[in-house]
Design an enzyme around this catalytic site. Structure first.
Site, PDB file in Angstrom:
ATOM      1  N   ASP A  77       0.971  -1.190   0.013  1.00 48.25           N
ATOM      2  CA  ASP A  77       0.142   0.140   0.049  1.00 48.25           C
ATOM      3  C   ASP A  77       0.995   1.296   0.022  1.00 48.25           C
ATOM      4  O   ASP A  77       2.004   1.191   0.316  1.00 48.25           O
ATOM      5  CB  ASP A  77      -0.690   0.032   1.205  1.00 48.25           C
ATOM      6  CG  ASP A  77      -0.273   0.020   2.546  1.00 48.25           C
ATOM      7  OD1 ASP A  77       0.714  -0.866   2.705  1.00 48.25           O
ATOM      8  OD2 ASP A  77      -0.877   0.544   3.332  1.00 48.25           O
ATOM      9  N   GLU A 137       0.125  -1.252   5.598  1.00 47.41           N
ATOM     10  CA  GLU A 137       1.188  -0.891   6.354  1.00 47.41           C
ATOM     11  C   GLU A 137       0.980   0.703   6.811  1.00 47.41           C
ATOM     12  O   GLU A 137       1.187   1.033   7.883  1.00 47.41           O
ATOM     13  CB  GLU A 137       2.445  -1.027   5.650  1.00 47.41           C
ATOM     14  CG  GLU A 137       3.610  -0.777   6.509  1.00 47.41           C
ATOM     15  CD  GLU A 137       4.275   0.273   6.869  1.00 47.41           C
ATOM     16  OE1 GLU A 137       4.871   0.873   7.648  1.00 47.41           O
ATOM     17  OE2 GLU A 137       3.789   1.361   6.151  1.00 47.41           O
ATOM     18  N   GLU A 166      12.136  -1.325   4.012  1.00 45.05           N
ATOM     19  CA  GLU A 166      11.633   0.206   4.170  1.00 45.05           C
ATOM     20  C   GLU A 166      12.988   0.926   3.765  1.00 45.05           C
ATOM     21  O   GLU A 166      14.015   0.427   3.958  1.00 45.05           O
ATOM     22  CB  GLU A 166      11.322   0.584   5.561  1.00 45.05           C
ATOM     23  CG  GLU A 166       9.920  -0.237   6.034  1.00 45.05           C
ATOM     24  CD  GLU A 166       8.823   0.441   5.475  1.00 45.05           C
ATOM     25  OE1 GLU A 166       8.768   1.818   4.692  1.00 45.05           O
ATOM     26  OE2 GLU A 166       7.745   0.022   5.465  1.00 45.05           O
ATOM     27  N   HIS A 361       6.167   9.510   1.085  1.00 45.80           N
ATOM     28  CA  HIS A 361       5.181  10.182   1.339  1.00 45.80           C
ATOM     29  C   HIS A 361       5.155  11.701   0.675  1.00 45.80           C
ATOM     30  O   HIS A 361       4.083  12.448   0.829  1.00 45.80           O
ATOM     31  CB  HIS A 361       4.740  10.488   2.862  1.00 45.80           C
ATOM     32  CG  HIS A 361       4.732   9.078   3.549  1.00 45.80           C
ATOM     33  ND1 HIS A 361       4.246   9.009   4.836  1.00 45.80           N
ATOM     34  CD2 HIS A 361       4.886   7.873   3.123  1.00 45.80           C
ATOM     35  CE1 HIS A 361       4.111   7.743   5.214  1.00 45.80           C
ATOM     36  NE2 HIS A 361       4.567   7.011   4.243  1.00 45.80           N
TER      37      HIS A 361
HETATM   38 ZN   LIG Z   1       6.896   2.087   4.030  1.00 43.50          ZN
END
Ligand SMILES: [Zn+2]
Length: 387
Positions: A77, A137, A166, A361
């Site tokens: 996601d 997540e 990550e 993000h």
């Molecule tokens: Zn992540």
């Protein structure tokens, strides 16, 4: 022979699925399952119990069926693009100036693409390797627990180590804080504010609980950190209120006040001990409120919990990553990852993936092509070691 796609080609496919956490990820999972299947790799799905038709985690084993190997783990996601200004379509992988732009390129479809590439390589080279892809997540690491439990319960050979990809610029992160989060709803009693003493202002009592949080932070900041806590920045558990709403009018005691409370807990301190302290304060304030009006109360709803990744000796995942990267620096982070869930499920776990968390993000999220290539070299060395 089916086509063996490059990591970049796989990344282009993955970015094309707009798997924002609130939306389905099943089309992406089905694509991965089909691609692995075309290379003779069987995969398994764990459907999200509350969204059986739209969300799934996937796990698979390539190469000889032997235990003690490595799992490559990523989430599928991504965070939304709402309100962000993008130069190109966020769901079309676009190259500009040595960078590949697209939502999730850094966090963390770049690693997912490398892991899928490595699975096909492993199958062809006869090297054991496992893949685990999760959902949800970005909304509190909630899919990681489901995935780790489903993997343990599956018929696949039990692996020893998990690499959670990550973004760390391919450095080994061996520890992170845990977190536990609540939604608090203070139920007050409305009266005219001129007779405040006969009512219960949900806002003003909520403020007392928030002030307790401020006190915890000050107290923890003033304490001497233990050896594990000292590895983190800040070297203590803190508690944060990130959102609040409440009240009706200037002259009415607030009937409702709601806010989110999140603890970030250093490894070595348990979630349970902080939850116990928090609940004790809620109970203490509730009792005082009820002395004014018995119908007043504080409702707390657990939102999500991410177990810490505890740094420690004899972590086979960390040893493996350090042997491949040559990176021996001790690195801990203060954000949570699915590595905590895997460690809680009994695996050795480490966080290591391409690109930089600061790009996650953001609008115009990208991954440097050089980072994707570094990730591919990492996978290649991993397969050589496991072969
Ligand atoms: Zn992540």
């Amino acid at each position: 022979m089916p086509q063996h796609l490059s990591p970049r080609e796989i990344l282009a496919e993955l970015v094309g699925f707009a798997t924002v956490s609130r939306d389905p990820n099943l089309p992406l999972i089905e694509w991965v399952a089909g691609y692995l299947h075309s290379h003779g790799i069987e995969s398994f799905q764990h459907r999200k119990p509350t969204e059986l038709d739209t969300k799934a985690a996937l796990f698979a084993h390539a190469g000889p069926r032997v235990a003690g190997g490595v799992v490559l783990s990523g989430h599928t996601d991504v965070v939304p693009v709402d309100g962000q200004s993008w130069t190109s379509d966020p769901f079309v992988l676009t190259e500009r100036e040595g960078r590949l732009y697209g939502r999730g390129t850094t966090d963390m479809k770049g690693f997912d693409a490398l892991a899928i590439w490595a699975m096909v390589e492993a199958q062809q080279r006869g090297v054991p390797l496992q893949l685990a892809l999760s959902y949800d997540e970005e909304i509190g690491c909630v899919g990681g627990r489901d995935l780790a439990e489903a993997l343990v319960a599956s018929d696949l050979p039990r692996a020893a180590s998990v690499i959670v990809g990550e973004p760390t610029m391919m450095k080994a992160v061996s520890g992170h804080k845990g977190s536990v989060n609540f939604w608090v709803h203070v139920h007050g009693v409305e009266v005219h504010s001129s007779i405040l003493h006969t009512g219960v202002s949900a806002i003003m009592w909520g403020a007392k609980l928030i002030e307790w949080c401020n006190g915890i932070n000050a107290q923890n900041a003033a304490s001497t950190p233990g050896p594990v806590a000292a590895m983190f920045e800040p070297p203590y558990t803190n508690v944060h209120v990130g959102q609040i709403s409440g009240g009706t009018a200037h002259n009415i005691t607030a009937k409702d006040c709601a806010f989110g409370v999140g603890f970030r807990i250093v490894p070595g301190e348990t979630t349970e001990q902080w939850v116990t302290r928090f609940k004790a304060e809620v109970a203490r304030l509730t009792e005082q409120m009820q002395q004014v009006r018995p119908e007043a109360w504080i409702e707390i709803t657990p939102m999500f919990e991410v177990p810490a990744l505890r740094p420690g000796a004899n972590n086979s995942a960390e040893t493996l990553v350090r042997a491949i990267t040559g990176d021996n620096a001790s690195l801990q982070v203060s954000y949570g990852t699915e590595a905590g869930h895997f460690q809680a499920a009994g695996y050795d776990a480490v966080v290591c993936g391409p690109s930089d968390i600061i790009l996650a993000h953001t609008p115009d999220e990208y991954i440097e092509i050089a980072q994707l290539e570094a990730g591919q070299r990492f996978m290649d060395r991993l397969l050589t070691r496991l072969g």
